[in-house]
Each structure stands twice: as C-alpha cells, then as structure tokens.
Design a protein around this motif. Structure first.
Motif, PDB file in Angstrom:
ATOM      1  N   ARG A  40      27.187 -30.523 -40.527  1.00  0.00           N
ATOM      2  CA  ARG A  40      28.395 -30.467 -39.632  1.00  0.00           C
ATOM      3  C   ARG A  40      28.934 -29.318 -39.351  1.00  0.00           C
ATOM      4  O   ARG A  40      28.945 -28.387 -41.153  1.00  0.00           O
ATOM      5  CB  ARG A  40      29.613 -32.042 -39.900  1.00  0.00           C
ATOM      6  CG  ARG A  40      30.560 -31.334 -41.297  1.00  0.00           C
ATOM      7  CD  ARG A  40      31.151 -33.166 -41.236  1.00  0.00           C
ATOM      8  NE  ARG A  40      31.710 -32.881 -42.258  1.00  0.00           N
ATOM      9  CZ  ARG A  40      32.907 -32.037 -42.903  1.00  0.00           C
ATOM     10  NH1 ARG A  40      33.231 -31.447 -41.641  1.00  0.00           N
ATOM     11  NH2 ARG A  40      34.062 -31.694 -43.911  1.00  0.00           N
ATOM     12  N   ALA A  41      29.724 -29.019 -38.192  1.00  0.00           N
ATOM     13  CA  ALA A  41      30.477 -27.813 -38.012  1.00  0.00           C
ATOM     14  C   ALA A  41      31.694 -28.175 -37.984  1.00  0.00           C
ATOM     15  O   ALA A  41      32.246 -28.871 -38.161  1.00  0.00           O
ATOM     16  CB  ALA A  41      30.091 -27.151 -36.578  1.00  0.00           C
ATOM     17  N   CYS A  42      32.263 -26.923 -38.647  1.00  0.00           N
ATOM     18  CA  CYS A  42      33.682 -27.733 -39.147  1.00  0.00           C
ATOM     19  C   CYS A  42      34.711 -26.561 -38.289  1.00  0.00           C
ATOM     20  O   CYS A  42      34.368 -25.366 -38.290  1.00  0.00           O
ATOM     21  CB  CYS A  42      34.241 -27.100 -40.535  1.00  0.00           C
ATOM     22  SG  CYS A  42      33.330 -28.595 -41.872  1.00  0.00           S
ATOM     23  N   ARG A  43      36.229 -26.677 -38.642  1.00  0.00           N
ATOM     24  CA  ARG A  43      37.051 -25.182 -37.959  1.00  0.00           C
ATOM     25  C   ARG A  43      37.221 -24.735 -39.221  1.00  0.00           C
ATOM     26  O   ARG A  43      38.047 -25.277 -40.327  1.00  0.00           O
ATOM     27  CB  ARG A  43      38.296 -26.415 -36.957  1.00  0.00           C
ATOM     28  CG  ARG A  43      37.437 -27.549 -35.963  1.00  0.00           C
ATOM     29  CD  ARG A  43      37.290 -26.185 -34.779  1.00  0.00           C
ATOM     30  NE  ARG A  43      37.615 -27.206 -33.736  1.00  0.00           N
ATOM     31  CZ  ARG A  43      36.913 -26.182 -32.506  1.00  0.00           C
ATOM     32  NH1 ARG A  43      37.660 -24.796 -32.052  1.00  0.00           N
ATOM     33  NH2 ARG A  43      36.984 -26.885 -31.330  1.00  0.00           N
ATOM     34  N   LEU A  44      37.583 -23.478 -38.487  1.00  0.00           N
ATOM     35  CA  LEU A  44      37.959 -22.490 -40.088  1.00  0.00           C
ATOM     36  C   LEU A  44      39.535 -22.328 -39.819  1.00  0.00           C
ATOM     37  O   LEU A  44      39.549 -21.723 -38.698  1.00  0.00           O
ATOM     38  CB  LEU A  44      37.692 -20.761 -39.859  1.00  0.00           C
ATOM     39  CG  LEU A  44      37.663 -20.327 -40.991  1.00  0.00           C
ATOM     40  CD1 LEU A  44      37.772 -20.433 -42.023  1.00  0.00           C
ATOM     41  CD2 LEU A  44      37.154 -18.722 -40.460  1.00  0.00           C
ATOM     42  N   ALA A  45      40.100 -22.811 -40.479  1.00  0.00           N
ATOM     43  CA  ALA A  45      41.443 -23.330 -41.076  1.00  0.00           C
ATOM     44  C   ALA A  45      42.139 -21.634 -41.937  1.00  0.00           C
ATOM     45  O   ALA A  45      41.389 -21.324 -42.151  1.00  0.00           O
ATOM     46  CB  ALA A  45      42.262 -24.464 -41.583  1.00  0.00           C
ATOM     47  N   PRO A  46      43.205 -21.100 -41.296  1.00  0.00           N
ATOM     48  CA  PRO A  46      44.552 -21.276 -39.928  1.00  0.00           C
ATOM     49  C   PRO A  46      44.172 -20.265 -38.941  1.00  0.00           C
ATOM     50  O   PRO A  46      44.534 -21.010 -37.575  1.00  0.00           O
ATOM     51  CB  PRO A  46      45.554 -20.611 -40.329  1.00  0.00           C
ATOM     52  CG  PRO A  46      45.404 -19.907 -41.806  1.00  0.00           C
ATOM     53  CD  PRO A  46      43.859 -20.008 -42.243  1.00  0.00           C
ATOM     54  N   GLU A  47      42.969 -18.889 -38.651  1.00  0.00           N
ATOM     55  CA  GLU A  47      42.341 -19.022 -38.023  1.00  0.00           C
ATOM     56  C   GLU A  47      40.647 -18.687 -37.902  1.00  0.00           C
ATOM     57  O   GLU A  47      40.133 -18.201 -38.747  1.00  0.00           O
ATOM     58  CB  GLU A  47      43.021 -17.333 -37.604  1.00  0.00           C
ATOM     59  CG  GLU A  47      42.845 -16.341 -36.471  1.00  0.00           C
ATOM     60  CD  GLU A  47      42.582 -17.253 -35.339  1.00  0.00           C
ATOM     61  OE1 GLU A  47      41.943 -17.131 -34.590  1.00  0.00           O
ATOM     62  OE2 GLU A  47      44.099 -17.147 -35.057  1.00  0.00           O
ATOM     63  N   ASP A  48      40.240 -19.399 -36.477  1.00  0.00           N
ATOM     64  CA  ASP A  48      38.602 -19.230 -36.469  1.00  0.00           C
ATOM     65  C   ASP A  48      37.987 -17.764 -35.828  1.00  0.00           C
ATOM     66  O   ASP A  48      36.849 -17.305 -34.973  1.00  0.00           O
ATOM     67  CB  ASP A  48      37.930 -19.812 -36.582  1.00  0.00           C
ATOM     68  CG  ASP A  48      38.143 -20.825 -34.964  1.00  0.00           C
ATOM     69  OD1 ASP A  48      39.318 -20.178 -34.376  1.00  0.00           O
ATOM     70  OD2 ASP A  48      38.022 -22.095 -34.871  1.00  0.00           O
ATOM     71  N   GLY A  49      39.229 -17.044 -34.511  1.00  0.00           N
ATOM     72  CA  GLY A  49      38.898 -16.621 -33.498  1.00  0.00           C
ATOM     73  C   GLY A  49      39.098 -14.602 -34.165  1.00  0.00           C
ATOM     74  O   GLY A  49      39.057 -15.014 -35.393  1.00  0.00           O
ATOM     75  N   LEU A  52      22.716 -32.171 -35.102  1.00  0.00           N
ATOM     76  CA  LEU A  52      20.805 -32.606 -34.223  1.00  0.00           C
ATOM     77  C   LEU A  52      19.362 -31.351 -35.067  1.00  0.00           C
ATOM     78  O   LEU A  52      18.716 -32.610 -35.618  1.00  0.00           O
ATOM     79  CB  LEU A  52      20.415 -32.026 -32.268  1.00  0.00           C
ATOM     80  CG  LEU A  52      19.426 -32.384 -32.300  1.00  0.00           C
ATOM     81  CD1 LEU A  52      19.023 -33.973 -31.569  1.00  0.00           C
ATOM     82  CD2 LEU A  52      19.002 -30.906 -30.621  1.00  0.00           C
ATOM     83  N   ALA A  53      19.924 -30.722 -35.580  1.00  0.00           N
ATOM     84  CA  ALA A  53      18.776 -29.807 -36.378  1.00  0.00           C
ATOM     85  C   ALA A  53      18.743 -29.977 -37.609  1.00  0.00           C
ATOM     86  O   ALA A  53      17.867 -30.283 -38.113  1.00  0.00           O
ATOM     87  CB  ALA A  53      19.348 -28.468 -36.296  1.00  0.00           C
ATOM     88  N   SER A 111      28.850 -27.946 -32.757  1.00  0.00           N
ATOM     89  CA  SER A 111      28.844 -28.374 -33.525  1.00  0.00           C
ATOM     90  C   SER A 111      27.841 -29.661 -33.427  1.00  0.00           C
ATOM     91  O   SER A 111      26.811 -30.354 -34.089  1.00  0.00           O
ATOM     92  CB  SER A 111      30.093 -29.309 -33.183  1.00  0.00           C
ATOM     93  OG  SER A 111      30.273 -30.447 -33.730  1.00  0.00           O
ATOM     94  N   GLU A 112      27.236 -30.196 -31.610  1.00  0.00           N
ATOM     95  CA  GLU A 112      26.282 -30.467 -31.647  1.00  0.00           C
ATOM     96  C   GLU A 112      24.877 -30.629 -32.358  1.00  0.00           C
ATOM     97  O   GLU A 112      24.507 -31.500 -32.355  1.00  0.00           O
ATOM     98  CB  GLU A 112      26.379 -31.166 -30.225  1.00  0.00           C
ATOM     99  CG  GLU A 112      27.565 -32.073 -29.969  1.00  0.00           C
ATOM    100  CD  GLU A 112      27.160 -32.606 -28.042  1.00  0.00           C
ATOM    101  OE1 GLU A 112      26.805 -32.523 -27.790  1.00  0.00           O
ATOM    102  OE2 GLU A 112      28.955 -32.733 -28.116  1.00  0.00           O
TER     103      GLU A 112
END
Length: 206
Positions: free
Chosen positions: A107-116, A100-101, A95-96
């Motif tokens: 921005r980075a986002c969370r992938l719902a409902p599962e990102d792993g 920066l880049a 995310s950071e």
C-alpha cells in the motif's frame, strides 16, 4: 555531470520504445507510473538481484512477443487512473495502482510531516525520508512530479547494497553510490535540470 553519468550502459530507459512496441494509442501519454511501481514490486520479489538487473530483465521481457500483452495491460491500468492527475491528485492513483500491482499486498503511505518538494535538495531529502519510512523490503518509494510543459511524470527509488537506485523510465536506472562519492541530491539536480521540475510528491510503499 549529467544525468547519463548515473546510468550504466545496460541500464537505459525505454518508455518511448515500449510505447511503440505496445502500439497502444491511448497510452501515448506514457506509462511511467506503472513501470515504476512494477519495477519496485519486482525488486521485492528478486532481492538477490540488483535493481539494475531487475530493470534489464523486466525491460527485455516486456519487449518480447510474450510481454506485449503484459505491456498493454500496464498501459491500460495507468490510463484508467489518469483522471486523478488532471485534478492534481497524485496520491490517489498511486495508491490504487500499488494495490493493483501487488494484488493488495502493498500500500502507498503518506510521508509525514511533509511529502512535497519544489527544489532538488528537498526532492533528495524526501526520497531519503520516504525510504526510511517504507516498510517494504527493499525500502521503496514512488516519485511523481510536474515538469515544465511535460505534464506529470513518475519515477521510483529503492535501496540495495548501500546504494540508491532511482528508476526514471525515460532515462533508465540512476545509481547513486556513496563509494564513488555520489550523492542523491546530485542526481535530483540533474533531474530538475532535465525536466524543469516545478513540484513533486514522494510516496513511501509499505
């Protein structure tokens, strides 16, 4: 098939070579996350070019004398965020570094409902879901994963012209082309085999 079957002759990876060129001993652990982020950002700035051409231009520029300073900067930026990896937190540094880049343009986002993911099939599914969730153009995601004895590694993926382009800085740009009867889960199987991936995370970029 092997992972090389997805990589064109001019699309190879070069992280090891770039590290030798940079001469940055502190970055010996790699700079794959920053290379992936920078490639994805460059794809959004050069939408007329294929992601493979973007990688080729980026790789050649970094290897030039004028690119050395830039390369060292990338290495230092990633190094400054490795403390999160040690704690098992992959999203925070991604995310950071995305902000920066992109100078806070992305921005980075969370992938719902599962990102792993923990299987090659789930990895392909999460990448496809992440690309659909991405608000960037072209759609883009980061992929961070742990391989057996390899620590944390990172890749990135974008779509262009109906194809999925997956940058693994070690191997190069993997091109998944449905017109050639290629499927994304075939590429992720090869990555799982090569790196002995145990688990990973897909992060959409908006």
């Amino acid at each position: 098939m092997s992972i090389r079957d997805y990589v064109g002759p001019a699309d190879g990876g070069c992280q090891a070579e770039l590290l030798r060129v940079a001469g940055n001993a502190e970055a010996v652990g790699g700079l794959c996350l920053m290379l992936g982020i920078t490639w994805a950002m460059n794809c959004s700035l050069s939408t007329a070019k294929t992601p493979s051409l973007v990688w080729g231009a980026m790789r050649d520029n970094i290897k030039s004398k004028t690119g050395l300073r830039y390369l060292r900067q990338l290495a230092q930026q990633q190094l400054a965020h490795t403390r999160f990896f040690a704690a098992g937190d992959w999203f925070q540094p991604a995310s950071e570094l995305v902000e920066l880049a992109s100078r806070k343009g992305r921005r980075a986002c969370r992938l719902a409902p599962e990102d792993g993911f923990s299987t090659a099939g789930d990895m392909a599914t999460r990448i496809q879901q992440g690309l659909k969730a991405s608000a960037a153009w072209p759609p883009m995601v980061l992929i961070v994963f742990a391989g057996k004895g390899a620590g944390s590694l990172a890749a990135a993926a974008v779509t262009h012209g109906g194809k999925t382009f997956l940058l693994d800085p070690l191997q190069g740009v993997l091109v998944v082309d449905p017109a050639r009867l290629q499927a994304l889960d075939g590429a992720t199987v090869e990555m799982f085999t090569l790196y002995k991936i145990r688990k990973g995370l897909v992060i959409p970029i908006a």
